[in-house]
Design a protein around this motif. Sequence first.
Motif, mmCIF file in Angstrom:
data_model
loop_
_atom_site.group_PDB
_atom_site.id
_atom_site.type_symbol
_atom_site.label_atom_id
_atom_site.label_comp_id
_atom_site.label_asym_id
_atom_site.label_seq_id
_atom_site.Cartn_x
_atom_site.Cartn_y
_atom_site.Cartn_z
ATOM 1 N N UNK A 211 0.834 -1.197 0.000
ATOM 2 C CA UNK A 211 0.000 0.000 0.000
ATOM 3 C C UNK A 211 0.871 1.249 0.000
ATOM 4 N N UNK A 212 0.550 2.193 -0.902
ATOM 5 C CA UNK A 212 1.195 3.506 -0.911
ATOM 6 C C UNK A 212 0.389 4.468 -0.047
ATOM 7 N N UNK A 213 -0.920 4.554 -0.322
ATOM 8 C CA UNK A 213 -1.775 5.474 0.432
ATOM 9 C C UNK A 213 -3.211 4.985 0.424
ATOM 10 N N UNK A 214 -3.932 5.376 1.457
ATOM 11 C CA UNK A 214 -5.373 5.121 1.562
ATOM 12 C C UNK A 214 -5.998 6.454 1.949
ATOM 13 N N UNK A 215 -7.010 6.885 1.188
ATOM 14 C CA UNK A 215 -7.584 8.206 1.435
ATOM 15 C C UNK A 215 -9.093 8.174 1.248
ATOM 16 N N UNK A 216 -9.767 8.959 2.072
ATOM 17 C CA UNK A 216 -11.203 9.185 1.886
ATOM 18 C C UNK A 216 -11.449 10.686 1.766
ATOM 19 N N UNK A 217 -12.152 11.072 0.698
ATOM 20 C CA UNK A 217 -12.632 12.436 0.534
ATOM 21 C C UNK A 217 -14.128 12.444 0.830
ATOM 22 N N UNK A 218 -14.575 13.390 1.628
ATOM 23 C CA UNK A 218 -16.003 13.542 1.887
ATOM 24 C C UNK A 218 -16.427 14.917 1.394
ATOM 25 N N UNK A 219 -17.359 14.921 0.433
ATOM 26 C CA UNK A 219 -17.849 16.148 -0.187
ATOM 27 C C UNK A 219 -19.296 16.412 0.228
ATOM 28 N N UNK A 220 -19.661 17.670 0.466
ATOM 29 C CA UNK A 220 -21.087 17.975 0.625
ATOM 30 C C UNK A 220 -21.829 17.594 -0.657
ATOM 31 N N UNK A 221 -22.973 16.945 -0.521
ATOM 32 C CA UNK A 221 -23.684 16.439 -1.694
ATOM 33 C C UNK A 221 -24.100 17.511 -2.681
#
Length: 235
Positions: A211-221
């Motif tokens: 694994x290099x990176x694990x990311x979560x982006x959360x955007x307003x709908x």
Amino acid sequence: MVSIYQRIFTDIETKIISGIWRPGDCIPVERELVRQYQCSRMTVSKALSALAERGMIVRRRKTGSFVASPQIDRTVMDIQDISTEAELAGHEHHFEILARKIERLGEAEAQQLSEAADAEVLRLQCLHIVDGRPNAIERRIIMLDAVPRAREESFASTPPGKWLLQEVPWSKAKHVIRAVSADTATARILQTERGEACLSFIRQTWQNGRTVTYVEFIHPGDRFQFAGTFHPMAN
């Protein structure tokens, strides 16, 4: 016992991933590697071919082998690189580092990532702001054994995702997009209401099985959408 072929492969791969050799740098020519490892030219060629197949190097006839630039799919980059997406659309983008910490993975997270529980990681939380409004929370883990130079990187001028794409080659990626509701902390940061609909975009990348990176982006709908243009493949 490690074979000479594997030694050559691992030595070159380590120098590329660690940043000792950067994109565009010339790899020692085959005759130098033959002399260094005291092996046949066929063994050297086999190792270089395997590195080229992994996208780590580019082999050019008569000029030699070079460290490859990161391979970025255009659609993938448009989705995950918020700063580029905003700039291409004519919007103003900036970001803030909300939290930055070096720690070790816990059991649950390590199992989710299929990594060792004591693996050292850089954990980041960033806020992306587009045209003056919060557009996304970025919660990212960078594996420091795969990207050791991230330990000293401040990300003061370049967002972590963009920095990784420019600096680190990867061979596999997985995306998950889903709908989520904003919890109290998310709603506060995104300046929205608790329970409001949001889009969650999760991305994990690997290099040679690590694994290099694990990311979560959360955007307003109501402030973000995923879009793409597709064409039928010719026979």
